[in-house]
Design an enzyme around this catalytic site. Structure first.
Site, PDB file in Angstrom:
ATOM      1  N   ASP A 115       2.232   0.146  11.322  1.00  0.00           N
ATOM      2  CA  ASP A 115       2.669   0.354  10.106  1.00  0.00           C
ATOM      3  C   ASP A 115       3.155  -1.070   9.484  1.00  0.00           C
ATOM      4  OD1 ASP A 115       1.926   3.011  10.016  1.00  0.00           O
ATOM      5  OD2 ASP A 115       3.332   3.846  10.369  1.00  0.00           O
ATOM      6  N   ASP A 133      -3.834   5.005   6.394  1.00  0.00           N
ATOM      7  CA  ASP A 133      -3.413   5.843   5.623  1.00  0.00           C
ATOM      8  C   ASP A 133      -3.585   5.555   3.869  1.00  0.00           C
ATOM      9  OD1 ASP A 133      -1.951   6.641   7.969  1.00  0.00           O
ATOM     10  OD2 ASP A 133       0.246   5.443   7.732  1.00  0.00           O
TER      11      ASP A 133
END
Length: 168
Positions: A115, A133
């Site tokens: 991330d 995401d």
């Protein structure tokens, strides 16, 4: 035409994997680089959980859920193509499938998800996420939009059918 929806899936997976590779290759773990001061940073982390780091270290649960979701949506998209094809719906579902595959690749090969998108302008927002995401969330939003638009269309059609029955 039936396989045209594979292109956005491949695009999403490619964009997700390329951006994760660039972050991992050029940043140290936990390093944070301001992109727009006070608004957006690139912050490199390893996420062993689900969205926003929830349920840490349950890799197999997420892999099973992701795999079932990707397979289920893909089967529906392929088998129901003639019945349900709509560009908005298929784009939305392609985004969801592509994002699911992107994060699944990380979980299978790395044991965690990379991330790096760190939004800073919302004071209570402490989540760091990635391109996969983003595409899953945009895909879900587009599915909701499709449902709303389809409902409006069905309501207008029902009203038009009712008026034509009265005029007959």
């Amino acid at each position: 035409m039936r396989f045209l929806w594979l292109l956005p899936i491949l695009g999403v997976v490619s964009l997700d994997q390329i951006t994760k590779y660039l972050v991992a290759a050029n940043m140290r773990l936990h390093e944070s680089i301001p992109v727009l001061e006070g608004i957006l940073n690139l912050t490199y982390i390893h996420n062993k959980g689900a969205a926003m780091g929830m349920l840490q270290n349950n890799r197999w649960v997420f892999m099973i859920i992701s795999a079932l979701t990707v397979i289920g949506i893909s089967i529906i998209m392929f088998s129901q193509y003639k019945k349900y094809y709509n560009p908005l719906l298929y784009t939305a579902l392609s985004f969801i499938v592509g994002g699911g595959i992107g994060n699944m690749i990380d979980r299978v090969y790395l044991g965690y998800v990379i991330d790096f998108v760190d939004v800073r302008f919302i004071p209570f927002w402490k989540w760091i996420f990635n391109m996969a995401d983003i595409f899953v969330c945009v895909g879900c939003g587009l599915v909701i939009l499709y449902i709303i638009l389809d409902d409006i269309k069905a309501s207008k059609q029902k009203k038009a059918d009712g008026e034509s029955a009265i005029n007959s």
